[in-house]
Structures are given as C-alpha cells and as structure tokens.
Design an enzyme around this catalytic site. Structure first.
Site, PDB file in Angstrom:
ATOM      1  N   LYS A  26     -27.334 -74.629  43.999  1.00  0.00           N
ATOM      2  CA  LYS A  26     -26.166 -73.559  44.317  1.00  0.00           C
ATOM      3  C   LYS A  26     -24.636 -74.403  44.446  1.00  0.00           C
ATOM      4  O   LYS A  26     -23.929 -73.990  43.684  1.00  0.00           O
ATOM      5  CB  LYS A  26     -26.484 -73.107  45.703  1.00  0.00           C
ATOM      6  N   GLY A 105     -34.004 -66.945  48.590  1.00  0.00           N
ATOM      7  CA  GLY A 105     -34.398 -66.322  49.794  1.00  0.00           C
ATOM      8  C   GLY A 105     -35.237 -67.163  50.726  1.00  0.00           C
ATOM      9  O   GLY A 105     -35.591 -66.605  51.930  1.00  0.00           O
ATOM     10  N   SER A 776     -63.135 -93.123  27.139  1.00  0.00           N
ATOM     11  CA  SER A 776     -62.817 -91.862  27.706  1.00  0.00           C
ATOM     12  C   SER A 776     -62.567 -91.886  29.262  1.00  0.00           C
ATOM     13  O   SER A 776     -63.563 -92.155  29.935  1.00  0.00           O
ATOM     14  CB  SER A 776     -63.649 -90.751  27.275  1.00  0.00           C
ATOM     15  N   TYR A 864     -55.544 -89.184  22.953  1.00  0.00           N
ATOM     16  CA  TYR A 864     -55.709 -87.871  23.064  1.00  0.00           C
ATOM     17  C   TYR A 864     -56.090 -87.361  24.692  1.00  0.00           C
ATOM     18  O   TYR A 864     -56.345 -88.488  25.339  1.00  0.00           O
ATOM     19  CB  TYR A 864     -57.117 -87.067  22.418  1.00  0.00           C
TER      20      TYR A 864
HETATM   21  P1  ADP Z   1     -29.747 -66.816  48.533  1.00  0.00           P
HETATM   22  O1  ADP Z   1     -30.058 -68.275  48.532  1.00  0.00           O
HETATM   23  O2  ADP Z   1     -30.839 -66.104  49.641  1.00  0.00           O
HETATM   24  O3  ADP Z   1     -29.343 -65.777  47.566  1.00  0.00           O
HETATM   25  P2  ADP Z   1     -26.923 -66.770  49.204  1.00  0.00           P
HETATM   26  O4  ADP Z   1     -26.324 -68.067  49.860  1.00  0.00           O
HETATM   27  O5  ADP Z   1     -26.905 -66.980  47.846  1.00  0.00           O
HETATM   28  O6  ADP Z   1     -28.553 -66.768  49.547  1.00  0.00           O
HETATM   29  O7  ADP Z   1     -26.242 -65.745  50.058  1.00  0.00           O
HETATM   30  C1  ADP Z   1     -26.666 -64.465  49.745  1.00  0.00           C
HETATM   31  C2  ADP Z   1     -25.696 -63.372  49.309  1.00  0.00           C
HETATM   32  O8  ADP Z   1     -24.816 -63.376  50.400  1.00  0.00           O
HETATM   33  C3  ADP Z   1     -24.841 -63.770  48.260  1.00  0.00           C
HETATM   34  O9  ADP Z   1     -25.495 -63.217  46.973  1.00  0.00           O
HETATM   35  C4  ADP Z   1     -23.499 -63.005  48.306  1.00  0.00           C
HETATM   36  O10 ADP Z   1     -23.731 -61.555  47.896  1.00  0.00           O
HETATM   37  C5  ADP Z   1     -23.582 -63.210  49.679  1.00  0.00           C
HETATM   38  N1  ADP Z   1     -22.426 -64.101  50.100  1.00  0.00           N
HETATM   39  C6  ADP Z   1     -22.651 -65.608  50.234  1.00  0.00           C
HETATM   40  N2  ADP Z   1     -21.431 -66.278  50.337  1.00  0.00           N
HETATM   41  C7  ADP Z   1     -20.478 -65.299  50.319  1.00  0.00           C
HETATM   42  C8  ADP Z   1     -19.068 -65.237  50.310  1.00  0.00           C
HETATM   43  N3  ADP Z   1     -18.492 -66.577  50.474  1.00  0.00           N
HETATM   44  N4  ADP Z   1     -18.370 -64.317  50.146  1.00  0.00           N
HETATM   45  C9  ADP Z   1     -19.010 -63.062  49.778  1.00  0.00           C
HETATM   46  N5  ADP Z   1     -20.354 -62.976  50.008  1.00  0.00           N
HETATM   47  C10 ADP Z   1     -21.062 -63.908  50.090  1.00  0.00           C
HETATM   48 MG    MG Z   2     -27.982 -66.188  46.337  1.00  0.00          MG
END
Ligand code: ADP
Ligand code: MG
Ligand code: MG
Length: 894
Positions: A26, A105, A776, A864
């Site tokens: 991420k 998640g 083998s 193989y």
């Molecule tokens: P996951 O890994 O479970 O998807 P995220 O860290 O991506 O968790 O967060 C889940 C959701 O939270 C994101 O899809 C977004 O919609 C919301 N979110 C996270 N950070 C922000 C932010 N800085 N501003 C607005 N929404 C956010």
């Molecule tokens: Mg996310």
C-alpha cells in the site's frame, strides 16, 4: 536524522514501487501514485522493519521512531496548515496497515484520528457541517475503541442500530447532526464502561496508540490464517501509513468506493466495475453495511469525477501492467486516489487477463507468463461448475439470486459460524458457510467451507475478495436470505442448520439440496495459450505419476511427456490376485513361490500393456515392488483375535495358525525402515524376475501391436548401497534379455536405474551412478529419511505446531526443504554427472507438482519432474516461469 539511527519513516514523496518490502504494498503504491502526479492525500509510511523491531522488542517503539514520527507529522502539519488535534481547525489523519503482500482487510485501519471533544467542535465550525464532524467522530471512537483498545465494535454497532430504530430511519445517512452528536456521547460512554477510563483526548497519544495497534495487528489470528493459506512468511511485518484524511461523508457530492479495472470474475476487459456509496466513509463499502451502488451509476451522479477515475484507472493499468483494484474517495466533487494494487482474481479471469493483455499489446508473452499467471491457481479451472442442462432437466429452480462473487459451484450442509465450518470441514463434511456478511474474523471458516453465501455485500465485499483469492465459490448479497437463530430462509424455502444447499458462484443462483455439477473444460482456450508460452519457455520435461491406463491417458491429455513413476503395489491388491499374492508370501518354499508368481505374471503383463499402449513412444518408469510384504496380509491383531475366538469355541484352523505364524515372522517393529524396496527384492529375487519379465513382455506386445514401444525404465527403490543396486540390476537385466532374446522385431530400448530416497544414496551418488542409468529423486521418502519425520505422524501431530509457531515456513512434504533435502539432491546430481554424463535426473515425489519445488528442480538442472496427472498443467507453467527466471542448472554449483 541523527547519525547511525535507522530511518523508520518515509514520506510518500520519498518512496517508490520497488520499496514494497520496506514500505508495504500500500505504502509503495501510494508513493508511486504521488510521483505519477495523481491526487493522493499526503502522508508518510512507517516501515515494516519498524514493525518487526517493535514486535521483537517486546512491543516497544525502536529507538528513534518516536522522534521521526514527530518530525514527519510536523512536516505534514506544515503542508496542511493545520495541526493534529487542534481545537479550531484540526488536521485529521488515517492510520493504515499495509504489508508487502496485500492481505485485504486482515489487519487494521483507523480513520479520522485527531478528533476529540474540542477538535470536533472546531471541525463543525470551520466546515459549517456539524453533521459531518460528528459522523466522523463517532466513526473514530468506534474504530479506535475496537482496534486500539479492544472494545468490540459490536457494542457500538448495536447502539447505532438502536438509535436508527428509535428515529425510525433505515440508514445512518438519515440521522441528523444532533443524532450523531448524541451518538458520540453514547459511544464515549460505551468506551468508558468497557475500559474504565475516558476516551483518549490527546492527539499524540491517539497517534502512537494507533501505530502500535497496527503493528500488533500483524499478529492477529485472521492475519496469521491468511498468511498460512497464501504462503506468506510470518516474519515480514506490516508498514503503517499515516495519511491526511479526505472526506467522503461531507454530503451529497461526496462518496467513496472501490473499483477493478476489469471484471475479476470473468477477466473480461473494457469492463471496469466496482461499488460506491455517496456520503460515506471508507469501510462502509467493503463492510456491506449499506448496499453499495454499481460503479457505472457514478457517471450520472458525478460525471467529472467519474471520467477522471476512468482515466486514472487506465493509467494505473498501463503503469503496473496488471489489472488494478483501486480505492477512491470523492470530497465535494473532487477525486482522491487512496490505494491501488494488483487485483485478486479467479483462476479463469487470471488466464484470460494474461492473454488479453498480450493481445492488447500491454505486456509481452514472457512478461505475462512471468507476472500474470499463477500455476497454483490452475487446478481451480478444474473446479466443478453447475450443470445448467442437468439443473433444467431436474426441474430445479433457483430459490434466489445474489451477486456472483466467486465462480464455481459448491454443495454442502449449512453452517452458520466460522467455528462450526472449521470443525465440520476438518471432520470431512462439505459445508456452506452462510452469514449475514463475512468479516475478516471468519477467515478460518471460509477456508474450511466448500462455499460461502452472504446476505449482504457485493463483489468488492470482504467475503467476495477473499473467496476469489482462495478459489472458493461464493454468492454474496442474497437479499432473499434471512438468518434467525438456527433457521435460514431463502426466498420461500426454510432450512435448518445441517440441511444441504447448492450455491453457484458463477451465476449467483442458490438451490435447495444438491444440484448437479459438471467438470469444466480443462482445455480452456486461454489456458491453452498460456501453456503454449510455458512450453516454449521451459527446459524441464514434465512427466506424470500414473499406475493405471486411465491415469496414463489423462496424463497424456494434460501434456505429460512420459510417466515418471508407475507404482506396482496397487496391482497386487486387485481382488482376484490377493489370494495368489497371499499364498506366495505365506509359502516358505522357493519353488512354490516361483510357481505362484508365474500365475501372477500374466496379470502384470496385462497391467503394463495397458499403460504402455497409452504411452507408446514415451518414457515410462516402472518401480519394482516397494512396500513390506505384510501389507498384503491380514493384520496381526485381526488374526490373533480370530485365533483366540477359535480357541474359546474349540475350533481348530491350521491354515489360520500358519498365517499367523508367518505374519508374526514377517512382523517388523519399524516397517518403514524394514524389509522393503530393494531389500525386499533381494530377499525374494523371484519377485524382481517376475516383474522385470512381465514389463518386457508387455513392451514387446505393445511394439508388435502398435509398431511403437515405450522407452522402458525399470526402477529399483530404496537403494542405499551400490552393491544392492548391482545385484538387483543383474537380476533385472538377465530376465529382460531373456524376454528380448525370444522376440523378434525392432529393438526395445530400456534402462535400469534407481530411486534416490535415502541420504546414503545421495551422499554416495558417484558410486551408485556406476550402476544406474537414471536417478529419480523420491522426495517423499527422502524428506522422511532426511528429516527423520514420519509423514503421517508429523502431519497428524507436531507439524501443525511447528507451522503455527513459525518454526517452519511451510510443510516440507508439500514444498521441498531446499536447504536440507534440496542440498542432498544437488549433491547427488553433482556426484553422478562426472561418472555418467548422460545420466537422466528426475523427481517423482509429490513435490514434482509444487511450483516452488519445480523452480528448484530447474535451478539444479534436473531433466524432468513427475507429478499427479492433474498437476501436469501446473508443472508446465511453473517450469516455464522457472526458465524465465534463470538458466537451467544455474543453481547447480551454488
Ligand atoms: P484495507 O487494507 O482494509 O483496505 P485501508 O487502509 O485501505 O484498509 O483503508 C480502508 C478504507 O479507508 C480505504 O479504502 C478508504 O476508503 C478509507 N481511507 C483510508 N485512508 C483514508 C484517507 N486518508 N482519507 C479518506 N479515506 C481513507
Ligand atoms: Mg484498502
Ligand atoms: Mg519410497
């Protein structure tokens, strides 16, 4: 930063795509999108290394982390012109987990951090939108309470539901600002009740607490289960992203959503899809709280933002050269990108996307093979599908239709909890996990279930994304599904727990009882294309393990280029032969035994003829009888009990007495290390003679019948000493030559070789190679004998503990123990080559179908791999990928 202190924190502008290990997927991609000039809220990433240091240091921030957090926060505040927790105009941030490998998640994220009793008023004031401010605060109290302080979110959710009931509104968006203000008070009271303290007001304290909680979420159960399922190492840690909030909950021109650049169920291109909600924040979409709207409708609601999103998604696909799964938020009409990652997809979609992207000129064939194809998902292409014709003919109507979230059909008994699914699934029951919605806590149950059905949530719900990732059929968002107590209602039908239903994740239909299913087409045209690329790239040959003509035919259809292991023991178990086999074993007279073996020989000739006919023109490795003889006799206990009973009843049965005496004589304390393999053959050379003769007779028969003989390879099992092999080989060759001498026609090529499945054989391979035309590697036994693990006992017992405690990264019977067993294989190959440069080297354990192990076989230069027929396609692809990654034999001298 002070000299000598590790850099634990990186601003988004400092990171990039190739820093995934350190910044997590991420963080790396958010940094990348920042560089691409896309609208990404600013922020910074705390590294995975900091997480590991924190966890290893007894849950304490490593030296320097606090200071760096403060410095990067200060910079963020300066850029924003706002301060975290400021009473007048606060900066709010999200604190987001993000490991190297995406684990949707599984870990935790906290939004709206920085709110407290004072700053919420400031936010209400500057935005002129108290409803939005208190909506954000109640969300924050819930997330912080749940994730950081362990106050179960259900307490908060119950309070929210109660308030909605009281106000007689269906959705949280219908609550007023005053309602939400009151709700934050209720939430704070809930917090205090469970924690015995007031909700933390200090913004710094909140931030540090959230960072700690995200670090710790690396070790929660669902994250652990997910890593086990997907083979992700447990020692990588998660990064933490701290990011300025943008708001999808400010009103009707705001919203939030998730989207895929292509259809991740079918793989179809040009069909971006997703879900969004107006006036909502983050988790609302994926959590299935409100039913989201399909992405296409966004074009009508906010055309400008929609067009920008489409362009951005196209750009991201071209940048990452893969299907993307994006998360976005729209604040007052303005689009922000919050995440992009390679999207999870089903096996069918995977091959289709790879082929389409090649045809679209986005990637080359090699690139597609290397990056877009996953050999391990290929068996999912063979998942049963609903038999539409059969369903029609049976007059079955669907009870209801939901979202076709993850393809494939599944039939099973209804279970309502993940724990029940796990319990019954492990007991061998086929179960369908039926839930309102699944949460990441249900992962262990989803793993154990055949299929998943939920009442809420769309294709981007957690249930759907996780099910697709693991190839489990799923139907989500079944509106007609109601669960109350132990009763499940689907449309007009009512079921109890334990009743059987069928779900069709391909269409979204749900049926009562067991609906007919069919096997899908194993020659899916997209898969065929992928296999062509792999076959062009690979150096390894792929053979199959097959004991019957049917297996051999199937193997050949799947593209096997020979049989690497044909076991002969099953042939002795066929019912009409058992009496002969038993009599042979029971006789202690050599001539009598030879006479009985002569009666078995025609059966064996038949067995081999059938297999050779299927495999004519290709190599077939036949292993001579391997297991200890008592396996063919009734058990000691059984015989003893019968004898005791006879004695009580005064019955005499001399035959039984003789059997018992012989079984006692053959009984071994440790059969795995007893009279088996070549040792058995040398105890009873007439068995070798019979088998070798039968093999050659069959080869002659097939040559005479079809004009084409197989390439016969006779394999002596469990050799430890060169002398054993020399002796056994002499017996084989004498018998084979005798058969050949009696036949006319084209010569039949044959080889004699051995399995390498004992460490001594591997260590003395230079000697053994003098007697062996091929090796083998029998890696099942070689793993048992190298590790001193009995597989059954290990898998039933301590291995589970080892894996849970992370003492071992994977089951060594599934993925080759490269450091130990692999080292022996490499040594054996290297020892043998100088003695016999043309020696054929292969592997025939189950590892022959495991992609990682296949990569190793390529690296050490084996010729193989041999695997189960159903894994031949997997092996072809894995071998192709291995060839693209490195030269054949490049790892041989390592
Ligand atoms: P996951 O890994 O479970 O998807 P995220 O860290 O991506 O968790 O967060 C889940 C959701 O939270 C994101 O899809 C977004 O919609 C919301 N979110 C996270 N950070 C922000 C932010 N800085 N501003 C607005 N929404 C956010
Ligand atoms: Mg996310
Ligand atoms: Mg063996």
């Amino acid at each position: 930063m002070a000299e000598g202190v590790t850099k634990w924190v990186y601003a988004f502008s400092e990171g990039s795509r190739d820093m995934r290990d350190l910044l997590g997927g991420k963080g790396a991609n958010v940094a990348d999108m920042t560089r691409l000039g896309l609208p990404v809220p600013q922020g910074f990433t705390v590294t995975t290394a900091a997480c590991i240091a924190y966890l290893q240091g007894g849950n304490a921030f490593p030296e320097g982390l606090e200071a760096q957090l403060d410095a990067y926060l200060a910079a963020l505040e300066a850029d924003a012109g706002k301060r975290l927790g400021d009473a007048a105009d606060p900066l709010l941030v999200s604190v987001r987990s993000g490991a190297r490998d995406s684990m949707p998640g599984m870990m935790d994220t906290i939004l709206n951090l920085g709110l407290n009793d004072a700053s919420v008023e400031g936010l209400a004031e500057v935005t002129g939108n108290p409803r939005f401010a208190f909506d954000s605060y109640r969300r924050f109290i819930q997330m912080y309470g749940d994730v950081v302080c362990g106050v179960d979110k259900h307490h908060f959710e119950a309070a929210l539901s109660a308030l909605k009931d009281q106000r007689e509104v269906a959705s949280d968006v219908d609550l007023t600002g005053d309602d939400l203000r009151g709700l934050t008070d209720t939430f704070k009271a809930i917090f205090q009740e469970h924690r015995g303290e007031t909700f933390p007001q200090g913004a710094r304290e909140q931030l540090y607490g959230a960072v700690r909680a995200v670090f710790e979420s690396w070790e929660n159960r669902r994250a652990y289960d997910y890593r086990r399922l997907h083979g992700i190492p447990h020692d990588l840690g998660t990064a933490v992203n701290v990011q300025r909030m943008v708001f999808g909950n400010t009103g009707e021109r705001s919203g939030t959503g998730v989207a895929f650049t292509r259809d991740n169920a079918t793989g179809e291109s040009g069909k971006p899809f997703g879900d969004f909600l107006m006036n909502a924040q983050g988790e609302d979409v994926v959590a299935g709280i409100r039913t989201p709207r399909p992405l296409a409708e966004l074009a009508d609601v906010l055309p400008g933002a929609f067009a920008e999103l489409m362009d951005t998604m196209g750009l991201l696909e071209r940048t990452y050269r893969d299907m993307q799964d994006v998360e976005f938020t729209i604040e007052d009409g303005r689009l922000y990108m919050l995440q992009t990652r390679n999207g999870k997809r089903g096996a069918l979609a995977r091959v289709r996307i790879a082929v389409d992207m090649v045809d679209e000129g986005l990637v080359t064939e090699d690139e597609a093979l290397r990056n877009l194809v996953d050999p391990a998902s290929v068996p999912q292409l063979l998942l049963p599908q609903l038999d539409r014709v059969g369903v029609k003919m049976a007059g079955l109507d669907p009870l209801a239709t939901g979202v076709n979230a993850s393809p494939g059909a599944a039939t099973g008994r209804i279970v309502l909890t993940a724990d029940a699914a796990e319990r019954e699934g492990q007991a061998g029951e086929d179960v369908i996990l039926v839930r309102e919605e699944t949460t990441p806590d249900d992962l262990h149950g989803m793993i154990a279930a055949r299929g998943i059905m939920t009442a809420r949530g769309g294709k981007t719900s957690h249930a759907a994304v996780v099910a697709v990732g693991m190839g489990r059929p799923a139907v989500c968002g079944v509106d007609a599904l109601q669960i109350s107590g132990d009763t499940v209602t689907v449309g007009n039908a009512t079921f109890a727990v334990g009743d059987v239903i069928t779900i069709d994740g391909t269409s979204g239909n749900v049926y009562a009882g067991a609906a007919p299913v069919t096997q899908p087409d194993p020659f899916n045209p997209y898969l065929v294309r992928v296999l062509e690329w792999a076959d062009r790239a690979r150096v390894l040959r792929i053979r199959a393990n097959a004991d019957t003509p049917e297996d051999a035919r199937r193997a050949r259809e799947f593209g096997a280029e020979g049989i690497g292991l044909c076991r002969t023991e099953h042939m002795f178990f066929a019912s009409e032969r058992v009496p002969l086999v038993q009599a042979m074993i029971l006789s202690d007279d050599d001539d009598e035994r030879a006479r009985l073996l002569a009666l078995l020989r025609p059966f064996q000739v038949d067995d081999f003829t059938g297999i050779f006919r299927e495999m004519r023109g290709l190599p077939v490795t036949i292993r001579l009888l391997d297991p200890p003889l008592h396996e063919f006799l009734p058990g000691l206990l059984e015989l003893s009990l019968t004898k005791a009973e006879n004695e009580r009843n005064g019955v005499r049965n001399p035959e039984l007495d003789a059997q018992l005496a012989r079984v006692l004589a053959l009984h071994e304390e440790n059969p795995m290390l007893g009279t088996r393999g070549v040792r058995l053959g040398l105890e009873f050379p007439e068995i070798i003679r019979m088998q070798a003769g039968a093999i050659m007779e069959a080869a002659v028969a097939v040559r005479d019948e079809t004009g084409e003989a197989p390439l016969v390879e006779i394999m002596i099992p469990l050799v430890a000493f060169e002398q054993e092999l020399r002796r056994a080989r002499q017996i084989v060759v004498a018998e084979v030559e005798q058969v050949l001498a009696m036949s006319e026609g084209a010569p039949i090529e044959y080889r004699v070789g051995t399995m390498i499945e004992l460490p001594r054989a591997a260590l003395t391979s230079a000697q053994i190679a003098r007697e062996a035309e091929f090796f083998s590697f029998g890696t099942n036994d070689l793993t048992q004998t190298t590790l001193g693990f009995s597989r059954d006992d290990a898998e039933k017992g301590f291995l589970g503990t080892y894996l849970r405690q992370n003492l071992l990264a994977s089951n060594p019977f599934e993925t080759l123990d490269v450091d130990g067993v692999g080292c022996l294989i490499r040594m054996a190959a290297e020892g043998a080559r100088p003695v016999r440069p043309d020696i054929k080297l292969g592997i025939c354990g189950e590892h022959g179908g495991d992609p990682a192990s296949i990569g190793f076989c390529h690296d050490v230069g084996l010729h193989y791999v041999s695997c189960s027929p159903f894994r031949v396609q997997v092996a072809r692809i894995a071998a192709g990928q291995a060839a693209l990654r490195g030269a054949h034999g490049a790892g041989a001298a390592a």
